[in-house]
Design a protein around this motif. Structure first.
Motif, PDB file in Angstrom:
ATOM      1  N   LEU A 255       0.811  -1.214   0.000  1.00 35.82           N
ATOM      2  CA  LEU A 255       0.000   0.000   0.000  1.00 35.82           C
ATOM      3  C   LEU A 255       0.848   1.271   0.000  1.00 35.82           C
ATOM      4  CD1 LEU A 255      -2.718  -1.162   2.542  1.00 35.82           C
ATOM      5  CD2 LEU A 255      -3.056  -0.726   0.109  1.00 35.82           C
ATOM      6  N   ALA A 256       2.048   1.203   0.553  1.00 32.12           N
ATOM      7  CA  ALA A 256       2.907   2.388   0.602  1.00 32.12           C
ATOM      8  C   ALA A 256       3.321   2.847  -0.787  1.00 32.12           C
ATOM      9  CB  ALA A 256       4.146   2.105   1.452  1.00 32.12           C
ATOM     10  N   VAL A 261       2.972   6.898  -5.182  1.00 33.20           N
ATOM     11  CA  VAL A 261       2.693   7.243  -6.578  1.00 33.20           C
ATOM     12  C   VAL A 261       1.837   8.505  -6.649  1.00 33.20           C
ATOM     13  CG1 VAL A 261       1.428   6.506  -8.646  1.00 33.20           C
ATOM     14  CG2 VAL A 261       2.935   4.894  -7.470  1.00 33.20           C
ATOM     15  N   ASP A 262       0.894   8.636  -5.703  1.00 34.46           N
ATOM     16  CA  ASP A 262      -0.008   9.790  -5.724  1.00 34.46           C
ATOM     17  C   ASP A 262       0.731  11.121  -5.688  1.00 34.46           C
ATOM     18  OD1 ASP A 262      -2.155   8.097  -5.795  1.00 34.46           O
ATOM     19  OD2 ASP A 262      -2.667   8.293  -3.676  1.00 34.46           O
ATOM     20  N   ARG A 381       6.802   7.938   1.267  1.00 37.38           N
ATOM     21  CA  ARG A 381       6.761   9.251   0.619  1.00 37.38           C
ATOM     22  C   ARG A 381       8.068  10.013   0.811  1.00 37.38           C
ATOM     23  NH1 ARG A 381       0.639  11.767   1.073  1.00 37.38           N
ATOM     24  NH2 ARG A 381      -0.303  10.233  -0.331  1.00 37.38           N
ATOM     25  N   PHE A 382       8.678   9.861   1.988  1.00 41.07           N
ATOM     26  CA  PHE A 382       9.967  10.509   2.230  1.00 41.07           C
ATOM     27  C   PHE A 382      11.027   9.939   1.296  1.00 41.07           C
ATOM     28  CE2 PHE A 382      14.085  10.625   4.414  1.00 41.07           C
ATOM     29  CZ  PHE A 382      14.222  11.980   4.639  1.00 41.07           C
ATOM     30  N   VAL A 383      11.100   8.616   1.225  1.00 41.75           N
ATOM     31  CA  VAL A 383      12.089   7.966   0.353  1.00 41.75           C
ATOM     32  C   VAL A 383      11.793   8.283  -1.105  1.00 41.75           C
ATOM     33  CG1 VAL A 383      12.967   5.748  -0.452  1.00 41.75           C
ATOM     34  CG2 VAL A 383      12.573   6.130   2.000  1.00 41.75           C
ATOM     35  N   GLY A 384      10.513   8.224  -1.473  1.00 48.61           N
ATOM     36  CA  GLY A 384      10.147   8.517  -2.857  1.00 48.61           C
ATOM     37  C   GLY A 384      10.523   9.925  -3.270  1.00 48.61           C
TER      38      GLY A 384
END
Length: 436
Positions: A255-256, A261-262, A381-384
């Motif tokens: 789910l992460a 992606v969003d 989200r931080f890593v992305g």
């Protein structure tokens, strides 16, 4: 979250099964019980639709910028929302088990309604920061309580097998409501910037009225016997035992990635030539596709089982994201697949967890699970974001997709969260086996 099948017995979500009907007929009240189930399920659909804040989805960032926040400050207040959800998950889950799940849902809808109205008068970073924290905590009052209430309501009517189907239909209704209101919100914002927030407040406020008509459940009625030490014991004994722990890891990672992606849908889509003015239509498309996918989650569960879905889902989500590196145009289909996969996974995750949890303390454990998911999403989200800065948004998502596949494979190698029956069957284990 999702559901449904189109064969005869599934046409009426929430109907008692044959055994229940027979038992009810013996008492002469079968028809009344069946009507009660159908009525309660219909109210649940309306309630879930009322949780949509779709009017503000396409404009909330623009509104914050108009109120004088910088991009960095927009990121800050959004981060505080997640801080509120992580901090509030376990305490609000305990409150739901202690004071009643319906009461917890009412508090959530009332709090979100207040936040929507607060948006119309807030005008500083400090005020928006507090607003977003309250918003995040308010949402947690329903994260575990909603699923716990639905499952216990069905359990009292001996029809828990309908959970995924009903959850799916409810999610489809939520997404359809969000799609329509998102389109309207974008146009309304060009006329008056605060009206979308009044619209969102009106919808969420209707949820309070709907919830007041909800029946209470035996597992979610106020129970002074359920103490804080009981909550800690339930979490330790249920949440940390196999196979729940490995299931949490697999689903949290899965789910992460779509949640990350969003973050990059808008810049990647604009780079591909999608006009900014058309992004609202793209998001409406996401919601409609997700609605269609979630509507048939029950049928999917019947065909391949919950274990089957979570075995193939990581591959289904990862492959299109990996393809973006060599074929940038694959991004748009990848976004749709990620959205649909996320919606289905949320629905089947709820069925799996509820099937294995006792009624007393159910909301606490589900909120603990939501906390873990929230932590994984924040990390993702931080890593992305870091990967996107170092490479590109598409490249960063591809790396995350590859990492997801590796983590899921390693988890399965250490501890398979699904038995042979779970992988291919739709029948949940007997309640008494949950602790064995």
């Amino acid at each position: 979250m999702v559901d449904d099948a189109e064969n005869g017995a599934d046409e009426h979500a929430g109907e008692p099964d044959a055994g229940e009907s027979e038992a009810n007929d013996e008492g002469g009240s079968g028809a009344r019980d069946e009507e009660s189930v159908a009525r309660v399920v219909a109210k649940y659909y309306l309630y879930v639709a009322s949780r949509s804040e779709g009017f503000i989805y396409p404009i909330v960032t623009l509104f914050l910028l108009h109120r004088g926040l910088s991009y960095g400050e927009v990121g800050l207040v959004n981060g505080l929302f997640f801080a509120g959800t992580v901090a509030g998950e376990i305490p609000t889950g305990y409150v739901a088990d202690r004071l009643g799940r319906r009461n917890s849902l009412i508090v959530s809808s009332a709090a979100v309604t207040g936040v929507m109205l607060w948006f119309t008068i807030a005008d500083s970073v400090a005020e928006f920061s507090l607003l977003y924290v309250v918003w995040g905590v308010g949402v947690t009052f329903r994260s575990g309580a909603g699923d716990a209430w639905l499952y216990d309501t069905l359990d009292q009517r001996h029809t828990t097998e309908a959970y995924a189907r009903i959850k799916g239909r409810a999610s489809a209704g939520f997404l359809l409501t969000s799609a329509v209101t998102s389109l309207a919100g974008g146009y309304i914002y060009t006329i008056d910037r605060v009206v979308p927030f009044y619209g969102a407040a009106a919808i969420t406020a209707s949820g309070v009225l709907i919830l007041l008509t909800f029946p209470t459940t035996s597992g979610g009625a106020a129970d002074e016997r359920f103490t804080a030490s009981d909550a800690i014991s339930v979490v330790r004994n249920q949440f940390l035992r196999p196979p729940l722990r490995s299931f949490i890891v697999v689903t949290a990672v899965l789910l992460a990635v779509p949640e990350t992606v969003d973050l990059f849908v808008q810049p990647i889509s604009v780079d591909l030539g999608v006009p900014e003015a058309r992004l609202g239509w793209l998001y409406a498309g996401f919601m409609l596709v997700s609605a269609a996918a979630t509507y048939y989650t029950g049928a999917l569960r019947e065909q391949i089982g919950i274990g089957g879905w979570f075995t193939i889902a990581p591959v289904l989500v990862a492959v299109p994201l990996l393809a973006m590196v060599v074929a940038p145009a694959a991004a748009i289909p990848a976004f749709f697949v990620a959205r649909a996969g996320k919606s289905i996974s949320y629905a089947l995750r709820g069925q799996y967890l509820n099937d294995r949890l006792p009624s007393l303390g159910r909301a606490t454990v589900l909120s603990t699970a939501s906390l873990v998911y929230g932590v994984f999403i924040v990390i993702g989200r931080f890593v992305g974001g870091g990967l996107a800065d170092a490479m590109s948004p598409s490249g960063g998502l591809a790396v995350m997709a590859a990492a997801m596949l590796a983590i899921v494979a390693a988890t399965y190698a250490v501890e398979n969260p699904f038995s042979a029956s779970d992988a291919g069957s739709t029948d949940p284990p007997a309640a008494g086996t949950a602790d064995e």
